[in-house]
Enzyme design. Structure first.
Site, PDB file in Angstrom:
ATOM      1  N   HIS A 121      53.652  76.587  41.784  1.00  0.00           N
ATOM      2  CA  HIS A 121      52.130  76.481  41.813  1.00  0.00           C
ATOM      3  C   HIS A 121      51.430  77.729  40.962  1.00  0.00           C
ATOM      4  CE1 HIS A 121      51.092  79.007  44.833  1.00  0.00           C
ATOM      5  NE2 HIS A 121      51.544  78.485  45.764  1.00  0.00           N
ATOM      6  N   CYS A 152      56.024  79.682  48.893  1.00  0.00           N
ATOM      7  CA  CYS A 152      56.368  79.151  47.527  1.00  0.00           C
ATOM      8  C   CYS A 152      56.569  79.800  46.399  1.00  0.00           C
ATOM      9  CB  CYS A 152      55.058  78.375  47.255  1.00  0.00           C
ATOM     10  SG  CYS A 152      54.358  77.058  48.223  1.00  0.00           S
TER      11      CYS A 152
END
Length: 436
Positions: free
Chosen positions: A146, A154
């Site tokens: 992202h 992440c």
């Protein structure tokens, strides 16, 4: 016409995934942004089309995110490399929910995993846990690539980078690709790097990932990935009449690799083995920090849970040193959130009550001590008075006794004084004759 239908279908799927009531127009500015012309020209020069299939590779230690696209001859070529803004945790796989580890392994990304309305600009779910992760009871959810350059498990890019990566995937799906492969590695799996980490607790896992890495390096084709007996197998074909098990822990079938791939990997392995032996003998840069299995992952997960509850914890998650000792920063704090602020307020209230109780107890203790001192002082004064009276009485008795003695001695002295004195010569004669 077909391309427009696929595009509309992709956007509808994206809206459903986002779970919102927006329209296509709402997401168009971000999710439909075109790639820069410079990249489009580069693709054309390499025999790629904007809608050809893609695959991506990530390398933690080097901090690089690669996008590969299929060329006209079927092979894949590197089209873009981006610096990873942030990735979470240490080198090594993700073990459990809350361990803050960015996953490592081979993952599959489908259109339904694309999120055009991510709060992190744009994102897509990498597909953790995959079959291998499930075989080893590894847990976690919503592991993404992202934007926003912020990560707690992440792979995070900046917004401009994730916009381009998202566009590469979007265009490939529009071109008919049903899913693309994402390969996440701890580092480039060269002989030098593998030699550096040969004593690491994750080394056997990395050796397994390296098989898939090597086969892509040899063929520049995304490897066929299966999982059986709890391990990855790459580009293997089940023997006639057999198949890979539905369960990732099921028994592997009899397998064979294509003769061309087998020959290519054999030559590659021979060259690698020689390079590895040289690397072992060569002094290399020290390895980066790695996660020490489920034990350390559980420590971090517990820290994450307590931090999420707003508890006061070390500012950085705990870690295990080389000897298995838990280490953590001395500085403590709370997550800056509503729950953290609420916990801080409750603690402040508790501390105020404890301080008031302590001050009250100190006041009571001080009053008691003063009373006891007053009683002790009065007792000492009384005892001194008694002692003084006793001493005075003893003195009076002594004086009276002396007066009695003096009075008794006075008549005897008078009598002696009254006796006539004899001449000295008579006294000597008297004493000689009769004794003194």
């Amino acid at each position: 016409m077909s391309s427009r239908i696929k595009s509309a279908g992709f956007l509808v799927a994206a809206l459903l995934l986002a779970g919102c009531n927006g329209s296509i127009d709402d997401i168009a500015p971000k999710a439909n942004k075109e790639l820069p012309q410079k990249l489009i020209d580069s693709m054309k020069s390499k025999g790629m089309s904007t809608s050809s299939p893609i695959m991506v590779r990530l390398f933690k230690e080097e901090g690089q995110f690669e996008v590969w696209k299929q060329k006209g001859d079927g092979g894949y070529g590197l089209i873009a490399t981006y610096p990873i803004c942030k990735w979470s945790g240490q080198l090594g796989p993700k073990f459990t929910e809350g361990d803050r580890q960015a996953p490592e392994g081979f993952y599959t990304v489908r259109p339904s995993q694309m999120n055009p309305q991510s709060k992190y600009y744009l994102s897509f779910n990498i597909g953790f846990p995959n079959a291998y992760d499930r075989a080893h009871n590894r847990t976690g959810a919503n592991l993404m690539v992202h934007g926003a350059c912020s990560s707690s498990g992440c792979y995070s890019m900046n917004d401009a980078q994730v916009s381009q990566i998202y566009a590469f995937a979007r265009d490939a799906f529009r071109g008919g690709q049903e899913a693309f492969q994402l390969e996440a590695f701890p580092f480039r799996m060269t002989a030098a790097n593998m030699a550096r980490y040969r004593n690491d607790p994750n080394y056997e896992f990395w050796k397994m990932l390296k098989q898939g890495y090597d086969q892509f390096e040899v063929a520049h084709l995304p490897p066929k990935v299966d999982v059986c007996e709890g391990r990855y197998v790459f580009n293997e074909i089940a023997a006639e009449g057999q198949s890979f098990p539905a369960s990732p822990n099921g028994a592997c079938p009899a397998m064979a690799r294509s003769p061309a791939m087998a020959a290519a990997t054999t030559a590659y392995d021979k060259k690698y083995d020689a390079a590895f032996a040289d690397a072992v003998r060569t002094k290399a840069a020290p390895p980066s920090a790695t996660i020490d299995g489920m034990k350390e992952a559980s420590l971090v997960a517990d820290w994450s849970r307590r931090r999420g509850r707003g508890e006061r914890v070390s500012l950085q998650p705990p870690a295990l040193d080389g000897k298995g000792k838990v280490t953590q920063t001395a500085e403590m704090g709370r997550i800056d959130s509503a729950v953290g602020r609420k916990m801080a307020a409750l603690d402040a209230e508790k501390a105020a009550k404890e301080k008031a109780a302590q001050e009250k107890a100190q006041a009571i203790a001080a009053a008691k001590a003063a009373k006891e001192a007053e009683i002790a002082q009065a007792k000492a004064a009384k005892e001194a008075q008694i002692a003084e009276a006793k001493a005075a009485k003893q003195k009076a008795v002594a004086q009276a006794s002396k007066q009695d003695e003096d009075a008794a001695a006075a008549p005897e002295a008078s009598a002696l004084a009254a006796e006539p004195k004899r001449p000295r010569m008579l006294t000597r004669m008297w004493n000689k004759m009769f004794g003194s």
